[in-house]
Design a protein around this motif. Structure first.
Motif, PDB file in Angstrom:
ATOM      1  N   LEU A 129      42.164  38.316  51.746  1.00  0.00           N
ATOM      2  CA  LEU A 129      40.923  38.211  50.974  1.00  0.00           C
ATOM      3  C   LEU A 129      41.190  38.184  49.469  1.00  0.00           C
ATOM      4  O   LEU A 129      40.489  37.504  48.716  1.00  0.00           O
ATOM      5  CB  LEU A 129      40.001  39.382  51.316  1.00  0.00           C
ATOM      6  CG  LEU A 129      39.450  39.429  52.745  1.00  0.00           C
ATOM      7  CD1 LEU A 129      38.724  40.748  52.992  1.00  0.00           C
ATOM      8  CD2 LEU A 129      38.527  38.255  53.019  1.00  0.00           C
ATOM      9  N   LEU A 130      42.200  38.921  49.032  1.00  0.00           N
ATOM     10  CA  LEU A 130      42.475  39.053  47.602  1.00  0.00           C
ATOM     11  C   LEU A 130      43.658  38.198  47.145  1.00  0.00           C
ATOM     12  O   LEU A 130      44.190  38.406  46.051  1.00  0.00           O
ATOM     13  CB  LEU A 130      42.761  40.518  47.258  1.00  0.00           C
ATOM     14  CG  LEU A 130      41.663  41.538  47.537  1.00  0.00           C
ATOM     15  CD1 LEU A 130      42.109  42.923  47.077  1.00  0.00           C
ATOM     16  CD2 LEU A 130      40.352  41.151  46.861  1.00  0.00           C
ATOM     17  N   ALA A 131      44.048  37.237  47.952  1.00  0.00           N
ATOM     18  CA  ALA A 131      45.263  36.465  47.688  1.00  0.00           C
ATOM     19  C   ALA A 131      45.307  35.903  46.274  1.00  0.00           C
ATOM     20  O   ALA A 131      46.311  36.029  45.566  1.00  0.00           O
ATOM     21  CB  ALA A 131      45.413  35.339  48.712  1.00  0.00           C
ATOM     22  N   GLN A 132      44.218  35.298  45.828  1.00  0.00           N
ATOM     23  CA  GLN A 132      44.214  34.685  44.503  1.00  0.00           C
ATOM     24  C   GLN A 132      44.331  35.739  43.406  1.00  0.00           C
ATOM     25  O   GLN A 132      45.076  35.577  42.436  1.00  0.00           O
ATOM     26  CB  GLN A 132      42.945  33.860  44.297  1.00  0.00           C
ATOM     27  CG  GLN A 132      42.908  33.122  42.963  1.00  0.00           C
ATOM     28  CD  GLN A 132      41.717  32.193  42.840  1.00  0.00           C
ATOM     29  OE1 GLN A 132      41.003  31.940  43.801  1.00  0.00           O
ATOM     30  NE2 GLN A 132      41.491  31.668  41.644  1.00  0.00           N
ATOM     31  N   ARG A 133      43.601  36.843  43.535  1.00  0.00           N
ATOM     32  CA  ARG A 133      43.674  37.912  42.541  1.00  0.00           C
ATOM     33  C   ARG A 133      45.077  38.510  42.468  1.00  0.00           C
ATOM     34  O   ARG A 133      45.592  38.786  41.377  1.00  0.00           O
ATOM     35  CB  ARG A 133      42.666  39.019  42.874  1.00  0.00           C
ATOM     36  CG  ARG A 133      41.215  38.633  42.623  1.00  0.00           C
ATOM     37  CD  ARG A 133      40.271  39.745  43.052  1.00  0.00           C
ATOM     38  NE  ARG A 133      38.888  39.401  42.807  1.00  0.00           N
ATOM     39  CZ  ARG A 133      38.196  39.757  41.728  1.00  0.00           C
ATOM     40  NH1 ARG A 133      38.785  40.483  40.789  1.00  0.00           N
ATOM     41  NH2 ARG A 133      36.940  39.404  41.578  1.00  0.00           N
TER      42      ARG A 133
END
Length: 290
Positions: A129-133
């Motif tokens: 879910l937080l891959a980009q962050r």
């Protein structure tokens, strides 16, 4: 035996309903981030909305009251410590769908290192879910940790070996303690105390439900309902704040126990009807406050 029980109890099947519901409470009240939106969480929140509405209509408490109060009060203390430069490293144990790591890294950038920990299933989900962050924030991590393990890469001891002991460390547990019996909680606190003593400054933040503030019939019914919701017993380990403080002192931690309503002037969520069903504790190594 304590560690075996704790590891067994800390399972996705046991924790997931509250993780989902709490995550949606944060979403619905502007505390979360878009990446952590969840259709199952939204559905669970909607399913419980009628009962929350009825309780609120009759002047009673709601789950949201203390969920928001504890979250905002923990944020308040953590913010103060970061702003004062006492703390630059944070570990959040059993973070679940907590948005705190993302929000604090957004706010403070590379001034802090934030590590969210959980068991493998939740960690895999949250990394996705937080891959980009996580790609653009090298100081924000999501790691597998069993907080009841003594040794190994997935123990708390193994994790802090990656941090800088010359800087301050805060450890957070939110919505965790009352799922476990007293011995398991004391075991966890002993490990946290030992960990914090290795750092220049240390602090521990958590919420906890005490017997004294949950003694009246309404509160007891509420706790019983919460137990049904989480599909297990809600443990009330200590009668009063004083008993809790004595237990923590025996483990080398000096502890303040805060009533959310005392912060109502500063934190709107702490004025909720059910805000005081929990307490927020702020502890430091006893040697640091003498």
């Amino acid at each position: 035996m304590v560690k075996e029980q704790a590891s067994r109890w800390l399972s996705a099947a046991r924790i997931s309903p509250t993780a989902l519901y709490t995550g949606q409470v944060w979403q619905a009240n502007g505390r979360s981030i878009p990446e952590l939106q969840s259709i199952p969480a939204s559905a669970l929140h909607m399913a419980l909305a009628p009962s929350m509405f009825v309780s609120r209509s009759f002047g009673g408490p709601t789950l949201e009251d203390f969920l928001l109060a504890r979250h905002d009060l923990i944020d308040h203390h953590l913010t103060e410590m970061i702003e004062s430069k006492k703390i630059t490293q944070v570990i959040e144990i059993a973070a679940g769908l907590s948005p705190r790591g993302s929000r604090f890294v957004e706010r403070y950038g590379d001034r802090i290192t934030y590590i969210e920990t959980d068991l493998p299933g939740m960690v895999a989900q949250k990394k996705k879910l937080l891959a980009q962050r996580l790609r653009v924030c090298p100081n924000h991590h999501v790691k597998v940790v069993d907080a009841f393990a003594d040794h190994g890469a997935h123990s708390l001891n193994g994790l802090v070996g990656l941090l800088d002991p010359s800087k301050g460390l805060a450890i957070i547990t939110e919505g965790l303690l009352n799922y476990f019996d007293r011995d398991s909680v004391l075991d966890l606190w002993a490990r946290i105390s030992k960990t914090l003593s290795k750092f220049k400054q240390g602090a521990y933040l958590s919420d906890i439900h005490l017997q004294a503030q949950n003694a009246d019939p309404l509160a007891q019914a509420f706790v019983a309902g919460l137990g049904i919701f989480v599909r297990g017993k809600v443990h009330l380990h200590f009668e009063t704040a004083g008993h809790l403080q004595l237990a923590m002192e025996s483990l080398g931690l000096a502890c303040q126990v805060h009533r959310p309503s005392d912060f109502a002037d500063q934190i709107p969520a702490c004025a909720g009807k059910g805000a005081d069903f929990c307490r927020v504790l702020f502890a430091q190594p006893a040697s640091a406050v003498k």
